[in-house]
Design a protein around this motif. Structure first.
Motif, PDB file in Angstrom:
ATOM      1  N   GLY A  36       0.811  -1.217   0.000  1.00  0.00           N
ATOM      2  CA  GLY A  36       0.000   0.000   0.000  1.00  0.00           C
ATOM      3  C   GLY A  36       0.847   1.272   0.000  1.00  0.00           C
ATOM      4  O   GLY A  36       0.321   2.372   0.186  1.00  0.00           O
ATOM      5  N   HIS A  37       2.144   1.135  -0.212  1.00  0.00           N
ATOM      6  CA  HIS A  37       3.045   2.289  -0.199  1.00  0.00           C
ATOM      7  C   HIS A  37       3.899   2.310  -1.468  1.00  0.00           C
ATOM      8  O   HIS A  37       3.865   3.274  -2.222  1.00  0.00           O
ATOM      9  N   PHE A  38       4.571   1.199  -1.716  1.00  0.00           N
ATOM     10  CA  PHE A  38       5.332   1.074  -2.971  1.00  0.00           C
ATOM     11  C   PHE A  38       4.372   0.981  -4.158  1.00  0.00           C
ATOM     12  O   PHE A  38       4.649   1.465  -5.251  1.00  0.00           O
ATOM     13  N   VAL A  39       3.247   0.318  -3.901  1.00  0.00           N
ATOM     14  CA  VAL A  39       2.147   0.235  -4.879  1.00  0.00           C
ATOM     15  C   VAL A  39       0.860   0.604  -4.137  1.00  0.00           C
ATOM     16  O   VAL A  39       0.815   0.505  -2.912  1.00  0.00           O
ATOM     17  N   PRO A  40      -0.190   0.998  -4.864  1.00  0.00           N
ATOM     18  CA  PRO A  40      -1.395   1.454  -4.147  1.00  0.00           C
ATOM     19  C   PRO A  40      -2.233   0.338  -3.515  1.00  0.00           C
ATOM     20  O   PRO A  40      -3.204   0.621  -2.828  1.00  0.00           O
ATOM     21  N   ASN A  41      -1.865  -0.914  -3.708  1.00  0.00           N
ATOM     22  CA  ASN A  41      -2.687  -2.029  -3.220  1.00  0.00           C
ATOM     23  C   ASN A  41      -2.007  -2.717  -2.027  1.00  0.00           C
ATOM     24  O   ASN A  41      -0.788  -2.643  -1.884  1.00  0.00           O
ATOM     25  N   ILE A  42      -2.790  -3.390  -1.201  1.00  0.00           N
ATOM     26  CA  ILE A  42      -2.260  -4.172  -0.079  1.00  0.00           C
ATOM     27  C   ILE A  42      -2.720  -5.613  -0.264  1.00  0.00           C
ATOM     28  O   ILE A  42      -3.899  -5.860  -0.545  1.00  0.00           O
ATOM     29  N   PRO A 141       3.050  -2.493 -11.662  1.00  0.00           N
ATOM     30  CA  PRO A 141       2.726  -3.365 -10.538  1.00  0.00           C
ATOM     31  C   PRO A 141       1.620  -2.777  -9.651  1.00  0.00           C
ATOM     32  O   PRO A 141       1.479  -1.570  -9.553  1.00  0.00           O
ATOM     33  N   GLY A 142       0.844  -3.668  -9.058  1.00  0.00           N
ATOM     34  CA  GLY A 142      -0.203  -3.214  -8.142  1.00  0.00           C
ATOM     35  C   GLY A 142      -1.484  -4.034  -8.214  1.00  0.00           C
ATOM     36  O   GLY A 142      -2.123  -4.271  -7.198  1.00  0.00           O
ATOM     37  N   PHE A 143      -1.838  -4.469  -9.409  1.00  0.00           N
ATOM     38  CA  PHE A 143      -3.110  -5.177  -9.559  1.00  0.00           C
ATOM     39  C   PHE A 143      -3.011  -6.283 -10.603  1.00  0.00           C
ATOM     40  O   PHE A 143      -2.263  -6.152 -11.572  1.00  0.00           O
ATOM     41  N   GLY A 144      -3.787  -7.339 -10.380  1.00  0.00           N
ATOM     42  CA  GLY A 144      -3.924  -8.379 -11.388  1.00  0.00           C
ATOM     43  C   GLY A 144      -4.920  -7.928 -12.439  1.00  0.00           C
ATOM     44  O   GLY A 144      -5.615  -6.922 -12.263  1.00  0.00           O
ATOM     45  N   GLY A 145      -4.974  -8.655 -13.539  1.00  0.00           N
ATOM     46  CA  GLY A 145      -6.014  -8.415 -14.538  1.00  0.00           C
ATOM     47  C   GLY A 145      -5.793  -7.216 -15.444  1.00  0.00           C
ATOM     48  O   GLY A 145      -6.715  -6.773 -16.124  1.00  0.00           O
ATOM     49  N   GLN A 146      -4.594  -6.659 -15.478  1.00  0.00           N
ATOM     50  CA  GLN A 146      -4.330  -5.519 -16.367  1.00  0.00           C
ATOM     51  C   GLN A 146      -3.893  -6.010 -17.753  1.00  0.00           C
ATOM     52  O   GLN A 146      -3.526  -7.175 -17.924  1.00  0.00           O
TER      53      GLN A 146
END
Ligand code: DX5
Ligand code: ZN
Length: 218
Positions: A36-42, A141-146
């Motif tokens: 949630g810091h390096f990328v917007p997701n946790i 990086p951050g989310f699947g499905g892109q």
């Protein structure tokens, strides 16, 4: 033969045990750790990895999308990660990345280096001597499905040619938007490992794995 590394991020988290059973036969399990810091997701951390460690013998590749990864090396080794992959972008200097790669190896795991789509391959050439794996991202990086970023393919080829020549033991992994449609170009560019989340876990994982394997046989 190209290795398949299903990304747990796209699995059903209400039944991880079932999800892992469905991908038996895959060579590796890709574990996306986000802070949630390096990328917007946790996502998840060492306690989840520890919880699933005894369910399978697959090689665990922990992909750390976190700030200050050097503070967590021991935690990720102790929970059962076989490979710990850290991002070039988590480090301000190449020297600090080198120290972390060495720390990963001293702690008993294999060390991986990852680069974002926008990061030139040249930014990691100096630390490849400390690495066992290079992970090239084909999505932000951050989310699947892109969607797969086709413009990264020349960098995969560049990295492949360079490591074949200079560091032949390094495995080249590609992560983001990999599917039977996008895999052939990635394999042709020189990838050894295909990381795939939604293309494996959306629908029947066993069937999807087979489709991805077939598409990777050029
Ligand atoms: C993205 C992660 C990927 C992700 C891939 O930040 O590093 O590993 O799970 O998911 P798909 O295959 O759906 O792009
Ligand atoms: Zn990943």
């Amino acid at each position: 033969m190209v290795k398949i590394s299903p990304s747990l991020l796209s699995a059903d988290f209400s039944c991880l045990k079932d999800s892992i059973e469905k991908i038996e036969g895959a060579e590796m399990l890709h574990l996306d750790v986000m802070d949630g810091h390096f990328v917007p997701n946790i996502t998840f951390g060492p306690c989840v990895i520890k919880g699933i460690r005894n369910l399978t013998d697959m090689v665990f590749d922990a992909h750390l999308m976190i700030s200050r990864p050097w503070e967590y090396v021991d935690d990720f080794v102790e929970c059962g990660s076989d490979i710990i992959t850290v991002h070039r972008e988590s480090f301000t200097t190449i020297g600090s990345m080198e120290n972390t790669l060495q720390a990963i190896k001293e702690a008993g795991a294999r060390a991986g280096i990852s680069i974002n789509p926008g990061t030139p391959f040249e930014e990691v050439t100096d630390v490849l001597g400390y690495a066992d794996l290079l992970l090239v991202m084909t999505v932000k990086p951050g989310f699947g499905g892109q969607s797969f970023m086709e413009e990264v393919v020349p960098k995969i080829k560049q990295a492949s040619e360079y490591i074949r020549k200079n560091h032949p033991k390094i495995e080249l992994s590609v992560d983001g938007g990999i599917s039977p449609k996008t895999a052939p170009a990635v394999v042709r560019a020189g990838a050894d490992i295909l990381v795939a989340g939604s293309a494996i876990f959306k629908g029947d994982p066993a069937v999807n794995m087979l489709k991805l394997r077939r598409a990777s046989e050029l």
